[in-house]
Structures are given as structure tokens and as C-alpha cells.
Design a protein around this motif. Structure first.
Motif, PDB file in Angstrom:
ATOM      1  N   ARG A  81      26.195  45.889  57.915  1.00 19.92           N
ATOM      2  CA  ARG A  81      25.122  45.807  56.916  1.00 19.92           C
ATOM      3  C   ARG A  81      24.786  44.339  56.625  1.00 19.92           C
ATOM      4  O   ARG A  81      23.626  43.951  56.588  1.00 19.92           O
ATOM      5  N   TRP A  82      25.818  43.498  56.460  1.00 24.66           N
ATOM      6  CA  TRP A  82      25.607  42.057  56.242  1.00 24.66           C
ATOM      7  C   TRP A  82      24.870  41.453  57.437  1.00 24.66           C
ATOM      8  O   TRP A  82      23.920  40.701  57.270  1.00 24.66           O
ATOM      9  N   ARG A  83      25.278  41.823  58.661  1.00 28.55           N
ATOM     10  CA  ARG A  83      24.658  41.298  59.875  1.00 28.55           C
ATOM     11  C   ARG A  83      23.196  41.693  59.966  1.00 28.55           C
ATOM     12  O   ARG A  83      22.364  40.941  60.472  1.00 28.55           O
ATOM     13  N   SER A  84      22.849  42.872  59.473  1.00 31.43           N
ATOM     14  CA  SER A  84      21.464  43.354  59.575  1.00 31.43           C
ATOM     15  C   SER A  84      20.491  42.523  58.743  1.00 31.43           C
ATOM     16  O   SER A  84      19.280  42.653  58.912  1.00 31.43           O
ATOM     17  N   THR A  85      20.997  41.656  57.872  1.00 30.77           N
ATOM     18  CA  THR A  85      20.099  40.788  57.100  1.00 30.77           C
ATOM     19  C   THR A  85      19.495  39.677  57.962  1.00 30.77           C
ATOM     20  O   THR A  85      18.484  39.100  57.595  1.00 30.77           O
TER      21      THR A  85
ATOM     22  N   ALA B  78      30.380  47.536  56.269  1.00 29.87           N
ATOM     23  CA  ALA B  78      29.952  46.427  55.403  1.00 29.87           C
ATOM     24  C   ALA B  78      29.524  45.217  56.229  1.00 29.87           C
ATOM     25  O   ALA B  78      28.510  44.573  55.930  1.00 29.87           O
ATOM     26  N   LEU B  79      30.269  44.907  57.276  1.00 29.76           N
ATOM     27  CA  LEU B  79      29.941  43.751  58.114  1.00 29.76           C
ATOM     28  C   LEU B  79      28.656  43.980  58.910  1.00 29.76           C
ATOM     29  O   LEU B  79      27.838  43.075  59.064  1.00 29.76           O
TER      30      LEU B  79
END
Length: 145
Positions: free
Chosen positions: A45-49, A42-43
Motif C-alpha cells: 500500500r505504501w509502495r502504491s503511492t 502495508a508495504l
């Protein structure tokens, strides 16, 4: 490192915050202990933004995120041929009154340690890895992430 030290050499290690520190996830700690509440997936995925390096795990992030705990660090140094000279667990200022052997993983800001070469120095003297015999003292500072 032991192969590179002269008999009187020492290694200095300093790192923090540790993994269980409120901000131990560094960039991934958007609030205290977020890196322990949310999954790595999840983290990431958030960072990939906002990062486009393609990292899919903490260890793939530029500079790495080693998730080092005090217990893991103690295991690493216990297996080392170096002799422990000192180990200091510096508490988080605001949590210093709660800092003890049971809470240290969550209340330590910085880990500092010093190790010296083998007491008899025999290993260092006989090692082919010693490249700089003129160096009487070696110091290594380790700052992960």
C-alpha cells in the motif's frame, strides 16, 4: 541446469541480500528490517503511492521479490542432482563478529555457491536436453531482484 551441464560443468550462484538481512526487502526496507516489521499488505500500500504497476504482492513487483532465506536456498539445493562444491556465506562487514550458524540469516550479506554436474556425468550424457555438446563448461550467475 543439470541437463545443460557437461560432465565437467559447474553452476555458480551468487545472491544477496537475503530476506532476513537488514535491507532484505530491497525497496521495501525503508529502514533496517522494515520488511519484517510491517505486513506485506502495508508495504505494498505504501509502495502504491509512488508506483502504479498494480502489484498487490511482493512477487508481483517488477523483477520479483522472492523472499529467499539461506534455509530456503539450502532446501532447494539439497533437492538438486548437482553436487555441492562450495558454499560461502559472506557476512555483513559491520556484523561479522556476530556472524555464526545461529545468526547467519540476519547477518549474511551475500550467498555464493558452486555446484558441479553429477560425479559420473551419466545423466548429462544421456539427456536429450543437452543442446550444446561442444560447451565444456557452463556458468550461471543468478542475481534476483
Amino acid at each position: 541446469m543439470n541437463h545443460l551441464l557437461q560432465p565437467t560443468g559447474e553452476v555458480l550462484v551468487c545472491f544477496g541480500p537475503t530476506w532476513y538481512h537488514p535491507l532484505g526487502g530491497h525497496l521495501f526496507s525503508v529502514f533496517p528490517w522494515a520488511h519484517l516489521i510491517f505486513s506485506e499488505k502495508a508495504l505494498i500500500r505504501w509502495r502504491s503511492t509512488f508506483k502504479t504497476d498494480g502489484a498487490t504482492r511482493f512477487s508481483e513487483v517488477a523483477g520479483g521479490l522472492n523472499q529467499m532465506t539461506i534455509a530456503k536456498f539450502e532446501e532447494l539445493i539439497a533437492g538438486s542432482p548437482l553436487e555441492l562444491a562450495s558454499l560461502e556465506l559472506v557476512p555483513i562487514k559491520k556484523l561479522r563478529h556476530f556472524h555464526n550458524r545461529f545468526t547467519r540469516e540476519f547477518t549474511t550479506a551475500v550467498v555464493r555457491g558452486a555446484w558441479s554436474s553429477e560425479p559420473d556425468g551419466e545423466h548429462a550424457r544421456n539427456s536429450e536436453s543437452v543442446r550444446c555438446p561442444q560447451v565444456r563448461r557452463s556458468r550461471v550467475l543468478y542475481f534476483p531482484d
